[in-house]
Design a protein around this motif. Sequence first.
Motif, PDB file in Angstrom:
ATOM      1  N   TRP A 192      47.158  42.986  45.346  1.00 24.01           N
ATOM      2  CA  TRP A 192      47.232  41.797  44.507  1.00 24.01           C
ATOM      3  C   TRP A 192      46.074  41.737  43.531  1.00 24.01           C
ATOM      4  O   TRP A 192      44.950  42.089  43.877  1.00 24.01           O
ATOM      5  N   PHE A 193      46.393  41.292  42.324  1.00 20.86           N
ATOM      6  CA  PHE A 193      45.340  40.942  41.378  1.00 20.86           C
ATOM      7  C   PHE A 193      45.206  39.426  41.394  1.00 20.86           C
ATOM      8  O   PHE A 193      46.194  38.706  41.314  1.00 20.86           O
ATOM      9  N   GLU A 194      43.961  38.953  41.530  1.00 25.84           N
ATOM     10  CA  GLU A 194      43.731  37.515  41.371  1.00 25.84           C
ATOM     11  C   GLU A 194      42.955  37.324  40.082  1.00 25.84           C
ATOM     12  O   GLU A 194      41.906  37.943  39.872  1.00 25.84           O
ATOM     13  N   TRP A 195      43.501  36.500  39.218  1.00 25.66           N
ATOM     14  CA  TRP A 195      42.859  36.250  37.922  1.00 25.66           C
ATOM     15  C   TRP A 195      42.003  35.008  38.102  1.00 25.66           C
ATOM     16  O   TRP A 195      42.511  33.899  38.184  1.00 25.66           O
ATOM     17  N   VAL A 196      40.678  35.187  38.159  1.00 31.20           N
ATOM     18  CA  VAL A 196      39.799  34.138  38.648  1.00 31.20           C
ATOM     19  C   VAL A 196      39.236  33.274  37.527  1.00 31.20           C
ATOM     20  O   VAL A 196      39.471  32.066  37.463  1.00 31.20           O
ATOM     21  N   SER A 197      38.488  33.923  36.619  1.00 39.21           N
ATOM     22  CA  SER A 197      37.791  33.143  35.595  1.00 39.21           C
ATOM     23  C   SER A 197      38.685  32.962  34.368  1.00 39.21           C
ATOM     24  O   SER A 197      39.792  33.502  34.308  1.00 39.21           O
ATOM     25  N   GLU A 198      38.170  32.236  33.384  1.00 37.11           N
ATOM     26  CA  GLU A 198      38.913  32.069  32.136  1.00 37.11           C
ATOM     27  C   GLU A 198      39.154  33.419  31.471  1.00 37.11           C
ATOM     28  O   GLU A 198      40.234  33.701  30.966  1.00 37.11           O
ATOM     29  N   LYS A 199      38.103  34.260  31.507  1.00 39.33           N
ATOM     30  CA  LYS A 199      38.209  35.600  30.941  1.00 39.33           C
ATOM     31  C   LYS A 199      39.319  36.387  31.652  1.00 39.33           C
ATOM     32  O   LYS A 199      40.116  37.071  31.023  1.00 39.33           O
TER      33      LYS A 199
END
Lengths: 371, 142
Positions: A192-199
């Motif tokens: 899984w990829f977790e997209w954490v920050s705004e970037k």
Amino acid sequence: MGQYTAIQTEGHINQAIADVLGKLLDKGVVSAVLVPCQQPHRKAVMQTLVRDPEALAHIDPFAPVVPTNSARLVATLTHHNDAPVAAVVRSCEVRAFLELVKLHQGCADNLLIIGIDCYGRYENKDYFALAAHQEDLTTRFLMSMASGAGGSDGVVLGAPLANACRMCEYPVAEPVDIRLCAIGTDVTQQVWFEWVSEKGLRAMETLALPSQEQGPQARESAIAKLRKERMAHRDAELAAFRSKTDTMTGLADVVAACINCYNCRVACPACYCKECVFVTDTFRHDGEQVMRWAFHRGHLKMPTDTVFFHVTRMLHMSTLCVGCGQCSSACPNDIPVMELFRSVAERTQARFAYVPGSLLTRKTAAGGVSR
Amino acid sequence: MSEKQFEPNIVAFLCNWCTFTAADLAGTSRLIYPSNVKIIRMMCSGMVDPKYVLKSFLEGADGVFIGGCWPGDCHYINGNMKARRRVALMHEVLERFGIERDRLWLRWVAASEGNAFADTVTAMTGRLKELGPCRVSREAVA
């Protein structure tokens, strides 16, 4: 909370991750990716700066080996370079890098930090011995850890994990832009990829990947279990170590075999001085001086200044110590440098209520304010 | 040196602008204070590298006294505050290896406080006599 994207691996975890990293390059999100890759020789896995998506065929980010803490490599990439770069790093490496940023030794502005889940690493020689005989060691290692191996004795697939990793409270990299999740999922099926920050979320939008708010189901409980085991091991190890080193004699015993090679300091990501005072003329004593010490004390162990060196290093960087254990790994005489420094760091960090590797908005323990 | 007549060795790193001047004042005022203290003049308490303190202990000091200006009075804006942070750090590290906190003193003594200097040295000498010799140098040199 971030967004999650499941990537089907179909048994080829590196291939699946390479596809996503390749898209980051193709879509121009970043100009290059720093990622652990298999090297043509000796099955070594080293950080590699990849610009050509085809070279991503050799990536192996979850390989259970960390030849060096990448914090300083990442810092180098951010010095006099405006091109955006992604760095695939572990929790200890992210935390050490953020300390370097606070000390103005690096910059996180053009960096996309991809933190990978970490079950721990082997010492280099153990890794080479295992990798020589096992096909796809990485997947086997991840599967074995997911099924609970190494919990009691730290031995996984017949070799011990580094003690630093068995004591590590941070299997998951916290302050990152994107998280590559392997804990709590069957890696032969999906990562899984977790997209954490705004970037990170912007990167997800550019890549036009489908996403959801829910991550892998078993993840949180698996992480909690791992942390609990490790913290219990940490507390036991540090308590035992403290009790045998609560005097200067105890300390001298522990570092008795030190040959002043300073490998621990070279391997330490937090020791960033270009020139350490211990290699300057200040510590290149004249023969007359050495003779005077021997005369006063009756005898003088040589090389001199061993305890002096270690305690000075504690004063310099114990507040920044992230516990990556590279110091112990670098020691030719198996001195438990990591245990020594963590046992001091827990005191000094508590004194300043400082957690190294915390967000950039935090002050450093030395009082400097990050930009 | 027999145990009952133990006289502690104190190395004092004194700021030129305050505590060192106070020591001078204590002398010209004919104040009496223990001769256990060996004074090293520094330009600022913020100049006292932790290595100096550590080396003192490793070479046989029983106590180290750092004298600096009162907060806000530092000749170099904030050197004394840096000294305070370093001393906090040193207390944690030294105590970890059995060197008691009371062997390392940081005190603010203004240039006009000759009395305070004499009192501090007297009190520290008394406290170190209670603690006894610091065995570091005999136990673990080099």
